[in-house]
Design a protein around this motif. Structure first.
Motif, PDB file in Angstrom:
ATOM      1  N   THR A   1       0.895  -1.199   0.033  1.00 18.37           N
ATOM      2  CA  THR A   1      -0.240  -0.027   0.200  1.00 18.37           C
ATOM      3  C   THR A   1       0.817   1.212   0.015  1.00 18.37           C
ATOM      4  N   THR A   2       0.432   2.215  -0.551  1.00 19.44           N
ATOM      5  CA  THR A   2       0.860   3.572  -0.434  1.00 19.44           C
ATOM      6  C   THR A   2       0.447   4.229   0.672  1.00 19.44           C
ATOM      7  N   TRP A   3       1.214   5.265   1.278  1.00 19.80           N
ATOM      8  CA  TRP A   3       0.846   5.935   2.448  1.00 19.80           C
ATOM      9  C   TRP A   3      -0.524   6.264   2.455  1.00 19.80           C
ATOM     10  N   ALA A   4      -0.967   7.202   1.589  1.00 20.19           N
ATOM     11  CA  ALA A   4      -2.370   7.889   1.220  1.00 20.19           C
ATOM     12  C   ALA A   4      -3.229   6.717   1.163  1.00 20.19           C
ATOM     13  N   GLU A   5      -2.746   5.606   0.472  1.00 25.25           N
ATOM     14  CA  GLU A   5      -4.163   4.547   0.626  1.00 25.25           C
ATOM     15  C   GLU A   5      -4.337   3.871   2.058  1.00 25.25           C
ATOM     16  N   CYS A   6      -3.170   3.605   2.750  1.00 26.76           N
ATOM     17  CA  CYS A   6      -3.187   2.928   3.956  1.00 26.76           C
ATOM     18  C   CYS A   6      -4.094   3.976   4.932  1.00 26.76           C
ATOM     19  N   ILE A   7      -3.863   5.326   5.020  1.00 28.92           N
ATOM     20  CA  ILE A   7      -4.436   6.150   5.840  1.00 28.92           C
ATOM     21  C   ILE A   7      -6.116   6.358   5.258  1.00 28.92           C
ATOM     22  N   ALA A   8      -6.459   6.278   4.291  1.00 29.73           N
ATOM     23  CA  ALA A   8      -7.823   6.291   3.853  1.00 29.73           C
ATOM     24  C   ALA A   8      -8.254   5.207   4.232  1.00 29.73           C
ATOM     25  N   PHE A   9      -7.760   3.875   4.261  1.00 30.85           N
ATOM     26  CA  PHE A   9      -8.303   2.639   4.594  1.00 30.85           C
ATOM     27  C   PHE A   9      -8.613   2.901   6.035  1.00 30.85           C
ATOM     28  N   TYR A  10      -7.816   3.140   6.915  1.00 28.83           N
ATOM     29  CA  TYR A  10      -8.176   3.113   8.468  1.00 28.83           C
ATOM     30  C   TYR A  10      -9.047   4.256   8.587  1.00 28.83           C
ATOM     31  N   GLU A  11      -9.446   5.449   7.767  1.00 25.85           N
ATOM     32  CA  GLU A  11     -10.305   6.568   8.192  1.00 25.85           C
ATOM     33  C   GLU A  11     -11.540   5.767   7.784  1.00 25.85           C
ATOM     34  N   LEU A  12     -11.671   4.996   6.955  1.00 27.96           N
ATOM     35  CA  LEU A  12     -12.937   4.306   6.395  1.00 27.96           C
ATOM     36  C   LEU A  12     -13.465   3.379   7.450  1.00 27.96           C
ATOM     37  N   LEU A  13     -12.340   2.370   8.098  1.00 31.00           N
ATOM     38  CA  LEU A  13     -12.765   1.661   9.019  1.00 31.00           C
ATOM     39  C   LEU A  13     -13.216   2.299  10.448  1.00 31.00           C
ATOM     40  N   ALA A  14     -12.367   3.132  10.814  1.00 30.97           N
ATOM     41  CA  ALA A  14     -12.854   4.201  11.920  1.00 30.97           C
ATOM     42  C   ALA A  14     -14.207   4.630  11.737  1.00 30.97           C
ATOM     43  N   GLU A  15     -14.535   5.034  10.723  1.00 30.74           N
ATOM     44  CA  GLU A  15     -16.007   5.644  10.423  1.00 30.74           C
ATOM     45  C   GLU A  15     -17.022   4.569  10.506  1.00 30.74           C
TER      46      GLU A  15
ATOM     47  N   LEU B   1      -5.364  -7.255   9.723  1.00 29.23           N
ATOM     48  CA  LEU B   1      -5.693  -7.884  10.949  1.00 29.23           C
ATOM     49  C   LEU B   1      -6.630  -6.737  11.667  1.00 29.23           C
ATOM     50  N   VAL B   2      -6.510  -5.504  11.581  1.00 32.19           N
ATOM     51  CA  VAL B   2      -7.409  -4.417  12.150  1.00 32.19           C
ATOM     52  C   VAL B   2      -8.727  -4.789  11.521  1.00 32.19           C
ATOM     53  N   ARG B   3      -8.765  -4.748  10.121  1.00 31.75           N
ATOM     54  CA  ARG B   3      -9.956  -5.064   9.384  1.00 31.75           C
ATOM     55  C   ARG B   3     -10.634  -6.336   9.911  1.00 31.75           C
ATOM     56  N   ASP B   4      -9.951  -7.379  10.125  1.00 31.56           N
ATOM     57  CA  ASP B   4     -10.628  -8.529  10.578  1.00 31.56           C
ATOM     58  C   ASP B   4     -11.323  -8.328  12.042  1.00 31.56           C
ATOM     59  N   PHE B   5     -10.606  -7.716  12.747  1.00 29.60           N
ATOM     60  CA  PHE B   5     -11.063  -7.196  14.123  1.00 29.60           C
ATOM     61  C   PHE B   5     -12.554  -6.352  13.961  1.00 29.60           C
ATOM     62  N   CYS B   6     -12.718  -5.567  12.829  1.00 29.60           N
ATOM     63  CA  CYS B   6     -13.905  -5.028  12.747  1.00 29.60           C
ATOM     64  C   CYS B   6     -14.778  -5.985  12.419  1.00 29.60           C
ATOM     65  N   LEU B   7     -14.708  -6.884  11.663  1.00 28.70           N
ATOM     66  CA  LEU B   7     -15.536  -7.548  10.752  1.00 28.70           C
ATOM     67  C   LEU B   7     -15.735  -9.122  11.449  1.00 28.70           C
ATOM     68  N   GLU B   8     -14.864  -9.511  12.113  1.00 30.27           N
ATOM     69  CA  GLU B   8     -15.014 -10.699  12.686  1.00 30.27           C
ATOM     70  C   GLU B   8     -15.172 -10.789  14.209  1.00 30.27           C
ATOM     71  N   PRO B   9     -16.520 -10.963  14.807  1.00 30.50           N
ATOM     72  CA  PRO B   9     -16.667 -10.848  16.053  1.00 30.50           C
ATOM     73  C   PRO B   9     -16.192 -11.699  17.234  1.00 30.50           C
ATOM     74  N   GLU B  10     -15.814 -13.037  16.782  1.00 37.37           N
ATOM     75  CA  GLU B  10     -15.194 -13.888  17.470  1.00 37.37           C
ATOM     76  C   GLU B  10     -13.696 -13.430  17.730  1.00 37.37           C
ATOM     77  N   ARG B  11     -13.095 -12.952  16.527  1.00 36.57           N
ATOM     78  CA  ARG B  11     -11.395 -12.509  16.704  1.00 36.57           C
ATOM     79  C   ARG B  11     -11.574 -11.232  17.855  1.00 36.57           C
ATOM     80  N   LEU B  12     -12.430 -10.551  17.670  1.00 31.64           N
ATOM     81  CA  LEU B  12     -12.625  -9.349  18.541  1.00 31.64           C
ATOM     82  C   LEU B  12     -12.682  -9.579  19.939  1.00 31.64           C
TER      83      LEU B  12
END
Length: 568
Positions: A22-36, A100-111
């Motif tokens: 990932t580029t830095w811009a792509e990385c930050i946009a990805f996390y911003e979307l997940l946080a939202e 991994l952070v994305r999967d924390f958001c999507l997979e309740p058992e992992r969280l």
């Protein structure tokens, strides 16, 4: 277990062909979307600004949506910290953390499996290097197709900057690390060096240096569990291949993680640190998969053993409060070699086509597995008796602010005060590297003399008492002989300069005669010098300079006197 690629919110790496990071811009946009989209799972915020003016971010995942640091601390919650992209040309951790952070958001058992543990992460530490994107700076690395640069905007290697803090990034990191006080840290990297069968190797905080019950726990419980679990999950892992000679056949030794490095810095705070190093010549997709697995393995163990790890850290801090001896320097202990089962490749030597020498290659068609020497112990090389406190004159504000960034308890003097007895160092010899090292002329060798004297302190000067949990950081930065002391990094270089550096010979000739009459010790030293240097007696400047420098009359007390005093 690592889950397959999740089709919801795929990372840029997952959308690629296995050779894209990932580029830095792509990385930050990805996390911003997940946080939202997942505000009850992920907190996302800016922690500072890089030297190039770019924002630095951090994220926090908890199973119950509690993100306030004070609340987490009051609840005694464990903190697991994943740092990524310190060397932006080694980006596996950046991509693995996103998934991994994305999967924390999507997979309740992992969280839910996190329990009370807070998963803290910096997605890209070296922001400047990450945006400096190209394909050639990692000379021997296989992919990805484009990646960041090792250094930051000031051309500093941030994994050499944790003590000196020349970069804004390191200053941010010192404060961030101190605030969150992680119990376990994983700082992700890619290795250079020999060829061998492993996609993943591991540098832990050196257990002997970590010390006490915490070091024993790391060596005897945590590391064996990590290696076993990595093997079971399909990614056999070995200690970092730090060679004793040219090839692994001759053995390896533990990496001496000094405080300038992330794991050595973590040890100053009694944090267990890991620096996983994937192998540069394995496919990038394999390296990302191995890195994610390693982070998960260490996380799973840390969650399961959180209470024990926290207990051992508390014991380490209690020990620091009452400790009377502190190690300053370490060395690998070659007198206690261990044995390690290792999977390597045949080393082949053949005439070079470039010069008149034998070149080395590794033949992957000739794999081998055998026991090799592993120097896995370190031993204390220099130990100091702990003073009651250090006195840091207020003039050395760069030193004081670094102590403050790291949570060291300081006491500002309200009034002038005379301390009857203090240990004071004079610098007798210092050898400095011939070329710059990370922006400094680093002092590799320091020879000190020690004496006791009364010290006049002034209102505003700082006392650093050692009956505190942060004592280790104070000792290893303020004792000048320590591996990465502030002195070695050049913070006190001005005391190595004599300020009155000129004498007028026609005037000083008479003064020198009177000094010899008044100072018997100078007379004896002068006689000894003449006997040892007969050829220099015909050189007026040499004769007069010796008398000027060694006499008491014109002595400069500050010259070569280390300004931090140890109050005993």
């Amino acid at each position: 277990m690592t889950s397959p690629t999740n089709s919801t919110y795929p990372t840029p790496f997952e959308r690629g062909d296995g050779n894209y990071t990932t580029t830095w811009a792509e990385c930050i946009a990805f996390y911003e979307l997940l946080a939202e989209r997942f505000p009850g799972v992920l907190r996302w915020w800016q922690v500072g600004t890089s030297d190039s003016g770019l924002p630095m971010h951090a994220g926090l995942v908890t199973a119950d949506g509690v993100f306030d640091r004070s609340t987490l601390s009051e609840q005694g919650r464990p903190v697991f910290f994943n740092n990524n992209g310190i060397h932006a040309g080694e980006p596996e951790g950046i991509d693995a953390c996103m998934a991994l952070v994305r999967d924390f958001c999507l997979e309740p058992e992992r969280l839910v499996a996190l329990g009370k543990t807070a998963f803290l992460f910096i997605p890209v530490y070296n922001v400047d290097g990450c945006v400096n994107r190209q394909s050639t700076s990692r000379v021997n690395q296989l992919g990805p197709e484009l990646f960041g640069f090792r250094a930051n905007g000031r051309n500093l290697d941030l994994n050499r900057d944790f003590i000196k803090c020349d970069s804004l990034a390191a200053q941010v990191f010192n404060r961030f690390f101190t605030t969150w006080d992680p119990d376990v840290m994983v700082d992700t990297h890619t290795a250079n060096g020999a060829d061998y069968a492993y996609a993943m190797t591991l540098i832990p905080t050196q257990p002997d240096k970590l010390g006490g019950g915490l070091g024993d726990f790391l060596r005897e419980r945590m590391l064996p569990a990590i290696y076993s679990d990595m093997q079971g999950r399909g990614w056999p892992t070995c200690p970092y291949v730090n060679l004793l000679a040219e090839t692994p056949d001759d053995g390896i030794e533990d990496f001496l993680d000094l405080p300038r490095f992330s794991t050595g810095y973590a040890a100053l705070h009694h944090t267990i640190g890991f620096m996983p190093e994937t192998h540069m010549l394995k496919p990038f997709a394999d390296r990302v998969a191995a890195m994610r697995t390693l982070v998960e393995v260490v996380l799973d163990f840390s969650v399961a053993q959180a209470v024990r790890i926290q207990q051992l850290r508390c014991e380490a801090r209690a020990d620091a409060v009452r400790r009377t001896q502190w190690p300053l320097r370490w060395r690998n202990d070659h007198e206690r070699p261990a044995s390690l089962r290792f999977k390597g490749y045949a080393a082949v030597r053949a005439p070079s086509r470039l010069g008149d020498y034998q070149r080395l290659t590794y033949d992957r068609t000739q794999p081998w597995e055998k026991d090799i020497v592993h120097i896995d112990r370190c031993v204390e090389e220099r130990v100091v008796t702990a003073p009651k406190a250090y006195l840091v004159p207020q003039a050395w504000r760069e030193v004081i602010e670094r102590l403050e960034w790291n949570g060291v308890a300081l006491q500002r003097l309200d009034d002038d005060r005379l301390f009857d007895t203090a240990r004071v160092y004079r610098v007798e010899e210092v050898s400095t590297r011939a070329t710059a090292y990370e922006g400094h002329m680093f002092h590799d060798h320091v020879l000190l003399s020690t004496h006791s004297e009364a010290i006049q302190a002034f209102a505003g000067d700082m006392l650093v008492p050692l009956d505190q949990p942060r004592a280790r950081y104070a000792v290893e930065t303020l004792e000048p002989e320590a591996h990465d002391s502030f002195f070695r990094w050049g913070f006190f270089n001005s005391v190595l300069e004599r300020k009155q550096d000129h004498i007028s010979a026609y005037v000083f000739e008479d003064t020198a005669l009177q000094m010899l009459a008044d100072e018997p010790a100078l007379r004896q030293a002068f006689d000894d010098w003449k006997a040892a240097h007969p050829a220099q007696q015909s050189d007026q400047q040499s004769v007069l300079w010796f008398l000027f420098v060694h006499g008491r009359r014109h002595a400069e007390p500050e010259w070569r006197r280390y300004p931090v005093a140890a109050l005993i």
